[in-house]
Design an enzyme around this catalytic site. Sequence first.
Site: not given
Ligand code: F6R
Length: 597
Positions: A2, A592
């Site tokens: 969100c 994301k």
């Molecule tokens: C896949 C992807 C996710 C992130 C995961 C951790 O392409 O981007 O698997 O790697 O959600 O996110 P961060 O790196 O922001 O902790």
Amino acid sequence: MCGIFGAICEDALSDTLKGLKLLEYRGYDSAGVAIKTQHNQLQLTKRVGRVSNVIAATQGLPKVQFAVGHTRWATHGEVCERNAHPFLSQDGRFALVHNGILDNYIQLREQLTQKGVHFVSDTDSEVAVQLLMTKAPLYDDIKDALTDTARMLHGSFAIAVLDSNTDSLYLLRRGSPLYIGISNSGNYLSSDVNTLRYFCSRVGVLEENAFCELNSKGATQYSIDDGRVLPIHYINVKTKQLDKDSQGDAMLSEIAEIPHALQKTFDYLTTTAICPDKSMANNIRRIYLIGCGTAYHSCLIGAQYIRRFCNVTVEAVLASEWWYSYYKADSNTLVVAVTQSGETADTLNAARECKRQGATVYAVTNVEGSTVTFVADKVILTQADNERAVASTKAYACQVLALTIFALQFAETKGLIASEQVADYKADFYALPRAVGSVLAEGDKDIDRVANKLSQSKAVYFIGRGTDYFTAREGSLKLKEVSYIHSEAYASGELKHGTLAMMEKGVTVVGIACDSEVMSRHKATVSEITSRGADVITVTPYCTPNECDTLVIPIVNAIYYPILSVVPLQLLAYKCAVLRGCDADKPRNLAKSVTVE
Ligand code: F6R
């Protein structure tokens, strides 16, 4: 997950919608805004789907000075307009947006319902605004009603409230990140530090368990626990132009930015002390690299290199599994939390717990000012720049580079590798951005051909040995994430222990074989697969057996293959998504930044 954005400025609605568009990667099943009209009425516009639907629905509204908005990734309640944020209090006084999860919302909802409150949504978030409505008449100062409300909420929240009776926005934070931005032309709030760069250069990081009043004059922060004023920690961030990154095919352009991102990250890492000093290095008995998803895959590669060069016990751990796996940390433990966003709840929680147990925590992150930078004792910043596509590509490449350099520098500090050898590895880096560039420039036709095959396959398996196996895992995650093709990854040697049963016509296996020493074994694996009717594609810098299709990559120093060989796999995933009509930038069901556990 969100996204929350709010503005106090001359055209707050327009800026809030721009902010929401930038935040859309955090959740994109529905969106909404609340504005305060010139007659001090609150007006809500909510739509299912993307922010563009809210933009269309608010066309022609007059300029307003106060607005808050939200992009949703549903946790409680189906995706529908009724469950989209903001929520209005029953008396119409407050509009509220929330990021996080309220654990005690069912009890609070029952109590409020008994008091005659009528709920319009199925969400946990609406409870907060109706609770605030019941608290407001009990206090002379709305701030006291807000802190009382916050104290009754269990769970995690970043909340922004628009009050029709005052000229302030009110912010509450516990567990979920929340930032304010201050500029000459207006003041802002956002759940994502990066978004604020487009509006201001001065960003305030709200404290955990804090409450903040934001108005046109500035911001004041208070403790939710005891009401005392808390100083706001401000950071200066590099500002950005709105149109540069805010549109287009983000995943593809981010893959294209890998050469530049790698060079910037390398320049930064090799001119910054990123490793423990000698005495600390000699005291470290154990290293854990923790992360989730793609970040975990970079941990697997980092751990392999630390094991290889540094003579220390090291393990890559899924942050989400930390609590269930009996790991122990102490003062001789170094924990490296790897997180692109710096906001992943599982990674933050595990890092905090390790710190509590006495460990030193380093963070590898791409976002300056993100929550992990405040949790960690030391921050290693990758220089991939803002990554907007949900699937991580350029940030992953930079994470792997950061951990590779970390392993080399750590080994050098401990006297386990000669400085000349480290210098050679570093000198060999310069070929890497060019090699990635040539995959991007020349690989197109081959990758299109292979993408066609993959997009028609009933299942895709990725295989490899050593670090190639970790690249296989990343390639598989990327493919299923953006194209929804069923895919799994295996260590090549494991196929014959079960998965070979799946090999038949219509199945495709993508093998990564960058290690010259495993090429003969790979050839045997290819025969085992093709003789059962499945197709094989190999990503390699070497010659491959006749019976398999090949994606050739340039030769680089072997230590850099995990960074190079993943690029064709990222492109394959992207192209399969396009061929299958999927939105590669915003895959279904995902967001994301995963700020919930
Ligand atoms: C896949 C992807 C996710 C992130 C995961 C951790 O392409 O981007 O698997 O790697 O959600 O996110 P961060 O790196 O922001 O902790």
